[in-house]
Scaffold this motif. Structure first.
Motif, PDB file in Angstrom:
ATOM      1  N   GLU A  69       0.831  -1.204   0.000  1.00 49.39           N
ATOM      2  CA  GLU A  69       0.000   0.000   0.000  1.00 49.39           C
ATOM      3  C   GLU A  69       0.865   1.254   0.000  1.00 49.39           C
ATOM      4  O   GLU A  69       0.580   2.231  -0.712  1.00 49.39           O
ATOM      5  CB  GLU A  69      -0.913  -0.001   1.227  1.00 49.39           C
ATOM      6  N   ILE A  70       1.942   1.228   0.771  1.00 47.91           N
ATOM      7  CA  ILE A  70       2.849   2.374   0.788  1.00 47.91           C
ATOM      8  C   ILE A  70       3.462   2.594  -0.594  1.00 47.91           C
ATOM      9  O   ILE A  70       3.541   3.729  -1.091  1.00 47.91           O
ATOM     10  CB  ILE A  70       3.955   2.159   1.841  1.00 47.91           C
ATOM     11  N   LEU A  71       3.865   1.510  -1.246  1.00 47.57           N
ATOM     12  CA  LEU A  71       4.499   1.627  -2.562  1.00 47.57           C
ATOM     13  C   LEU A  71       3.537   2.177  -3.609  1.00 47.57           C
ATOM     14  O   LEU A  71       3.965   2.857  -4.558  1.00 47.57           O
ATOM     15  CB  LEU A  71       5.025   0.259  -2.999  1.00 47.57           C
ATOM     16  N   THR A  72       2.255   1.859  -3.472  1.00 55.76           N
ATOM     17  CA  THR A  72       1.294   2.277  -4.494  1.00 55.76           C
ATOM     18  C   THR A  72       0.650   3.629  -4.211  1.00 55.76           C
ATOM     19  O   THR A  72      -0.018   4.192  -5.086  1.00 55.76           O
ATOM     20  CB  THR A  72       0.178   1.224  -4.645  1.00 55.76           C
ATOM     21  N   THR A  73       0.833   4.163  -3.014  1.00 57.09           N
ATOM     22  CA  THR A  73       0.153   5.426  -2.667  1.00 57.09           C
ATOM     23  C   THR A  73       1.104   6.571  -2.350  1.00 57.09           C
ATOM     24  O   THR A  73       0.649   7.711  -2.203  1.00 57.09           O
ATOM     25  CB  THR A  73      -0.777   5.220  -1.457  1.00 57.09           C
ATOM     26  N   ARG A  74       2.393   6.289  -2.241  1.00 50.45           N
ATOM     27  CA  ARG A  74       3.340   7.342  -1.870  1.00 50.45           C
ATOM     28  C   ARG A  74       4.491   7.404  -2.865  1.00 50.45           C
ATOM     29  O   ARG A  74       4.871   6.401  -3.464  1.00 50.45           O
ATOM     30  CB  ARG A  74       3.888   7.115  -0.461  1.00 50.45           C
ATOM     31  N   ALA A  75       5.051   8.589  -2.977  1.00 51.01           N
ATOM     32  CA  ALA A  75       6.246   8.785  -3.810  1.00 51.01           C
ATOM     33  C   ALA A  75       7.475   8.551  -2.931  1.00 51.01           C
ATOM     34  O   ALA A  75       7.731   9.315  -1.987  1.00 51.01           O
ATOM     35  CB  ALA A  75       6.261  10.196  -4.395  1.00 51.01           C
ATOM     36  N   LEU A  76       8.212   7.506  -3.227  1.00 51.44           N
ATOM     37  CA  LEU A  76       9.367   7.130  -2.416  1.00 51.44           C
ATOM     38  C   LEU A  76      10.626   7.177  -3.260  1.00 51.44           C
ATOM     39  O   LEU A  76      10.596   6.989  -4.486  1.00 51.44           O
ATOM     40  CB  LEU A  76       9.183   5.716  -1.851  1.00 51.44           C
ATOM     41  N   ASP A  77      11.747   7.405  -2.585  1.00 51.59           N
ATOM     42  CA  ASP A  77      13.018   7.359  -3.301  1.00 51.59           C
ATOM     43  C   ASP A  77      13.373   5.903  -3.597  1.00 51.59           C
ATOM     44  O   ASP A  77      12.775   4.960  -3.048  1.00 51.59           O
ATOM     45  CB  ASP A  77      14.125   8.029  -2.479  1.00 51.59           C
ATOM     46  N   ARG A  80      14.273   3.444  -0.557  1.00 51.92           N
ATOM     47  CA  ARG A  80      13.146   2.958   0.248  1.00 51.92           C
ATOM     48  C   ARG A  80      12.280   1.986  -0.551  1.00 51.92           C
ATOM     49  O   ARG A  80      11.773   1.002  -0.009  1.00 51.92           O
ATOM     50  CB  ARG A  80      12.311   4.135   0.739  1.00 51.92           C
ATOM     51  N   GLN A  81      12.101   2.251  -1.842  1.00 43.29           N
ATOM     52  CA  GLN A  81      11.347   1.316  -2.672  1.00 43.29           C
ATOM     53  C   GLN A  81      11.996  -0.066  -2.667  1.00 43.29           C
ATOM     54  O   GLN A  81      11.315  -1.083  -2.519  1.00 43.29           O
ATOM     55  CB  GLN A  81      11.260   1.852  -4.107  1.00 43.29           C
ATOM     56  N   GLU A  82      13.318  -0.092  -2.819  1.00 46.67           N
ATOM     57  CA  GLU A  82      14.033  -1.372  -2.835  1.00 46.67           C
ATOM     58  C   GLU A  82      13.901  -2.089  -1.501  1.00 46.67           C
ATOM     59  O   GLU A  82      13.706  -3.308  -1.454  1.00 46.67           O
ATOM     60  CB  GLU A  82      15.504  -1.135  -3.182  1.00 46.67           C
ATOM     61  N   ARG A  83      13.997  -1.318  -0.400  1.00 45.91           N
ATOM     62  CA  ARG A  83      13.895  -1.937   0.916  1.00 45.91           C
ATOM     63  C   ARG A  83      12.506  -2.525   1.145  1.00 45.91           C
ATOM     64  O   ARG A  83      12.362  -3.638   1.652  1.00 45.91           O
ATOM     65  CB  ARG A  83      14.220  -0.910   2.007  1.00 45.91           C
ATOM     66  N   TYR A  84      11.471  -1.803   0.759  1.00 48.34           N
ATOM     67  CA  TYR A  84      10.107  -2.296   0.948  1.00 48.34           C
ATOM     68  C   TYR A  84       9.822  -3.501   0.056  1.00 48.34           C
ATOM     69  O   TYR A  84       9.139  -4.445   0.473  1.00 48.34           O
ATOM     70  CB  TYR A  84       9.104  -1.185   0.672  1.00 48.34           C
ATOM     71  N   LEU A  85      10.325  -3.484  -1.162  1.00 50.20           N
ATOM     72  CA  LEU A  85      10.142  -4.634  -2.054  1.00 50.20           C
ATOM     73  C   LEU A  85      10.838  -5.869  -1.484  1.00 50.20           C
ATOM     74  O   LEU A  85      10.314  -6.992  -1.583  1.00 50.20           O
ATOM     75  CB  LEU A  85      10.673  -4.316  -3.450  1.00 50.20           C
ATOM     76  N   GLU A  90      10.472 -11.152   1.300  1.00 49.76           N
ATOM     77  CA  GLU A  90      10.782 -12.002   2.448  1.00 49.76           C
ATOM     78  C   GLU A  90       9.510 -12.533   3.095  1.00 49.76           C
ATOM     79  O   GLU A  90       9.439 -13.710   3.482  1.00 49.76           O
ATOM     80  CB  GLU A  90      11.611 -11.214   3.458  1.00 49.76           C
ATOM     81  N   GLN A  91       8.490 -11.688   3.218  1.00 49.89           N
ATOM     82  CA  GLN A  91       7.246 -12.135   3.833  1.00 49.89           C
ATOM     83  C   GLN A  91       6.490 -13.102   2.919  1.00 49.89           C
ATOM     84  O   GLN A  91       5.845 -14.040   3.395  1.00 49.89           O
ATOM     85  CB  GLN A  91       6.368 -10.930   4.172  1.00 49.89           C
ATOM     86  N   ALA A  92       6.563 -12.880   1.610  1.00 53.69           N
ATOM     87  CA  ALA A  92       5.947 -13.833   0.681  1.00 53.69           C
ATOM     88  C   ALA A  92       6.644 -15.183   0.763  1.00 53.69           C
ATOM     89  O   ALA A  92       5.996 -16.238   0.686  1.00 53.69           O
ATOM     90  CB  ALA A  92       6.006 -13.278  -0.745  1.00 53.69           C
ATOM     91  N   ALA A  93       7.965 -15.168   0.928  1.00 52.79           N
ATOM     92  CA  ALA A  93       8.705 -16.423   1.086  1.00 52.79           C
ATOM     93  C   ALA A  93       8.285 -17.139   2.371  1.00 52.79           C
ATOM     94  O   ALA A  93       8.181 -18.371   2.405  1.00 52.79           O
ATOM     95  CB  ALA A  93      10.214 -16.153   1.093  1.00 52.79           C
ATOM     96  N   ALA A  94       8.031 -16.372   3.448  1.00 49.02           N
ATOM     97  CA  ALA A  94       7.558 -16.979   4.698  1.00 49.02           C
ATOM     98  C   ALA A  94       6.202 -17.636   4.496  1.00 49.02           C
ATOM     99  O   ALA A  94       5.951 -18.741   4.996  1.00 49.02           O
ATOM    100  CB  ALA A  94       7.484 -15.912   5.793  1.00 49.02           C
ATOM    101  N   LEU A  95       5.306 -16.976   3.757  1.00 45.34           N
ATOM    102  CA  LEU A  95       4.013 -17.576   3.444  1.00 45.34           C
ATOM    103  C   LEU A  95       4.191 -18.865   2.663  1.00 45.34           C
ATOM    104  O   LEU A  95       3.509 -19.869   2.923  1.00 45.34           O
ATOM    105  CB  LEU A  95       3.166 -16.597   2.630  1.00 45.34           C
ATOM    106  N   SER A  96       5.090 -18.841   1.690  1.00 43.49           N
ATOM    107  CA  SER A  96       5.330 -20.027   0.866  1.00 43.49           C
ATOM    108  C   SER A  96       5.814 -21.193   1.715  1.00 43.49           C
ATOM    109  O   SER A  96       5.402 -22.343   1.508  1.00 43.49           O
ATOM    110  CB  SER A  96       6.351 -19.699  -0.228  1.00 43.49           C
ATOM    111  N   ARG A  97       6.683 -20.922   2.696  1.00 46.08           N
ATOM    112  CA  ARG A  97       7.187 -21.995   3.562  1.00 46.08           C
ATOM    113  C   ARG A  97       6.068 -22.607   4.386  1.00 46.08           C
ATOM    114  O   ARG A  97       6.022 -23.827   4.594  1.00 46.08           O
ATOM    115  CB  ARG A  97       8.304 -21.463   4.465  1.00 46.08           C
ATOM    116  N   ILE A  98       5.144 -21.772   4.882  1.00 40.09           N
ATOM    117  CA  ILE A  98       4.019 -22.299   5.653  1.00 40.09           C
ATOM    118  C   ILE A  98       3.164 -23.210   4.794  1.00 40.09           C
ATOM    119  O   ILE A  98       2.764 -24.307   5.205  1.00 40.09           O
ATOM    120  CB  ILE A  98       3.177 -21.144   6.236  1.00 40.09           C
ATOM    121  N   VAL A  99       2.871 -22.768   3.570  1.00 42.60           N
ATOM    122  CA  VAL A  99       2.052 -23.581   2.666  1.00 42.60           C
ATOM    123  C   VAL A  99       2.757 -24.889   2.334  1.00 42.60           C
ATOM    124  O   VAL A  99       2.143 -25.965   2.321  1.00 42.60           O
ATOM    125  CB  VAL A  99       1.725 -22.793   1.386  1.00 42.60           C
TER     126      VAL A  99
END
Length: 288
Positions: A69-77, A80-85, A90-99
């Protein structure tokens, strides 16, 4: 609800009674007592599983939704974009491990074997590569290695064996206080290699150890809840046993835990350590 013995586990019974006789006279009663303990436990575990999985899925999903949501609604340098991505990844990978864990345990419950891609494996190198992320994410812990470089190769699936090592190391870090030492040791025992992972954490009682390798079981060993679905040890046992090995643990309350597992030596011609170091790394990299 009654206690089977002083200090024992409660058992649950359903009692039904019916009068026996004719219209004018009751000559007795018939009573049916049904032991509902197993059904009660299944229902409890089902409820606990739903709550646990929902909690474990919610945590990474919240991060993914928030950062996206932050990436799609705010103008970031760009930084910060790279860090949020990276955080989203990392969180998507955690979801994948649970599945993947849930799918693995479904195979275990249905009796279907894992699809193993067997090849010669250098356990010393595999453990070093699994350990590297822990050195970065858990810098307060000390990792001592003993006897790993002298191990002969084994035959196995490097992706699955890395999964076992990662599960066991994750538990050791999770239940040990910061600043403590986690010891990883290896030795050859007859026609097998034995690996042990020892921590100086809170340990477990004998009662907790009885159920530790059961799916979804989480030992209530502290006053703070530890994250996790409770599948790591059950999946690790499935992987090790399907490799022809064994897994067990020794633990003392407030003194720590040591988990052991064995794997058969590589049959036939044993390649040199240099040869096993140059094996395809695709699955190992997936695991790490």
């Amino acid at each position: 609800e009654i206690e089977t013995e002083p200090g024992g586990r409660p058992r649950y019974f359903r009692v039904r009674s019916a009068a026996v006789g004719n219209r004018n006279e009751t000559i007795g009663t018939v009573t049916l007592i049904q032991d509902m303990t197993r059904l009660h436990e299944i229902n409890r575990l089902k409820t606990e599983l739903i709550n646990t999985v929902a909690h474990e899925l919610r945590t990474p999903l919240t991060s993914i939704l928030g950062f996206s949501e932050i990436l799609t609604t705010r103008a970031l340098d760009a930084t910060r974009q790279e860090r949020y991505l990276l955080m989203i990844h990392e969180q998507a990978a955690a979801l994948s491990r649970i599945v993947e864990d849930l799918l693995d345990i479904a195979r275990l419950e249905s009796g279907r074997p894992l699809d193993l891609s067997r090849q010669p494996v250098n356990l010393a190198r595999l453990i070093q590569e699994v350990l590297e992320p822990f050195r970065e994410t858990a810098p307060d812990y000390h990792f001592d290695l003993e006897g790993l470089d002298d191990l002969p190769p084994v035959e196995g699936d490097p992706f699955r064996l890395a999964q076992v090592c990662r599960n066991l190391l994750s538990n050791a870090v999770k239940f040990s206080p910061p600043g403590s030492t986690i010891r990883l040791a290896g030795r050859q025992v007859d026609e097998a290699v034995e690996i042990s992972i020892q921590d100086r954490g809170i340990g477990m009682t004998e009662e907790q150890q009885k159920f530790l390798f059961e799916p979804f079981y989480r030992a209530d060993t502290s006053n703070t809840a530890r994250p996790g679905v409770g599948l790591g040890l059950a999946i690790s046992r499935m992987i090790i046993e399907q490799h022809g090995g064994h897994i067990w643990l020794e633990s003392r309350w407030q003194e720590g835990t040591t988990v052991y597992f064995t794997l058969p030596l590589l049959n036939g011609d044993v390649p040199s350590r240099q040869e096993t170091d140059t094996l395809p790394r695709q699955k190992e990299e997936q695991a790490l």
